[in-house]
Design a protein around this motif. Structure first.
Motif: not given
Length: 296
Positions: A19, A22, A24, A103-104, A109-110, A120, A140, A154, A183, A185
């Protein structure tokens, strides 16, 4: 004046898919009232739903469909069929909340390793780096469905046997099409991509040899993503990056190429060539360019 030094960046935070800030992290959930289906494109989708039952006795706690809070669920000895079962009963979100969903906070992206779980869930992104969770009707789905599953809140789980380089697309359908977010992954392993994570400059070596010296202005964040993108920042602040770039690498030779694609400050002297070894990256004198001089 050209710097007659070579940068050496040492691993600061290995494999930091925040993230990628980020965002995650694992999410553990219990059984909920959901409906799961397979769409025509082969993706699997799960819808958060609310259903009512006639109940006479109480069972243990269960996790709420969107907030993750623990509530008491009831199970009855007799039930009546509800025609709204499988349909989300939450009220519509305000328009300003819908416009802020994401999402973030980075909008990026993740990345994940095989066997990992990522959160997510979508939320309202507030200025400028805060994600507020919302209660909403969200469906989702993940594509391809083989190798990954996503639940009603998610939480995406990557299978342990997924090959590095696999890319999954996650879709969040808010209120039946009112807003649709996607998004990607990217699946990687340290063996397939040893660069993923945040690195920082720790020393400079004279080109003619000699002892290491401390950088006058060190690169504080050299952030490599599994997607093939990288960000370079001398003085990190909230979600600021100096510039962003693409990168390519050769696992056999250790050669690394950084190619700027845009940014807030892109040095004119970026050369973008480097070589990695062990837990360090040896950069040429102008691989990432020179820092912007601060005044005052």
């Amino acid at each position: 004046m050209q710097r007659l030094t070579t940068l050496m960046a040492a691993l600061a935070l290995s494999a930091c898919p925040q993230d990628s800030g980020d965002e995650t992290g694992g999410t553990e959930t219990s059984d909920q009232t959901t409906s799961t289906s397979e769409t025509s494109d082969g993706s699997a989708s799960t819808t958060t739903s609310a259903a009512t039952t006639t109940t006479t006795e109480t069972t243990g706690p269960t996790t709420g469909p969107t907030t993750g809070e623990t509530t008491e669920a009831t199970a009855g000895t007799s039930t009546t069929e509800d025609p709204t079962e499988g349909v989300c009963a939450l009220p519509p979100l305000p328009e300003e909340t819908v416009n802020a969903l994401g999402f973030n906070v980075f909008g990026q992206t993740y990345e994940a390793k095989p066997g990992e779980m990522l959160d997510l869930s979508v939320g309202a992104i507030e200025c400028c780096y805060i994600k507020q969770m919302v209660e909403a009707c969200v469906t989702y789905s993940v594509s391809p469905a083989e190798g990954a599953t996503i639940n009603a809140v998610g939480a995406l789980t990557i299978a342990g046997d997924v090959a590095p380089g696999t890319v999954f697309t996650v879709t969040a359908d808010v209120e039946a099409g009112r807003k649709v977010l996607t998004t990607e992954v990217f699946v990687y392993t340290p063996e397939s991509n040893p660069f993923v994570g945040i690195w920082h400059e720790v020393a400079q070596l004279p080109c003619g040899g000699g002892a290491e010296v401390a950088p006058e202005m060190a690169i504080q964040e050299l952030w490599f993503r599994a997607s093939g993108e990288a960000q370079v920042t001398w003085f990190p602040f909230e979600i600021y990056f100096d510039y962003w770039s693409d990168y390519t690498y050769d696992l056999q030779t250790g050669d690394l190429t950084i190619t700027p694609t845009g940014g807030n400050y892109v040095p004119a002297d970026v050369e973008g060539r480097a070589r990695s070894r062990s837990r360090a990256i040896n950069l040429s004198s102008r691989t990432c360019g020179s820092a912007r001089r601060r005044t005052g």
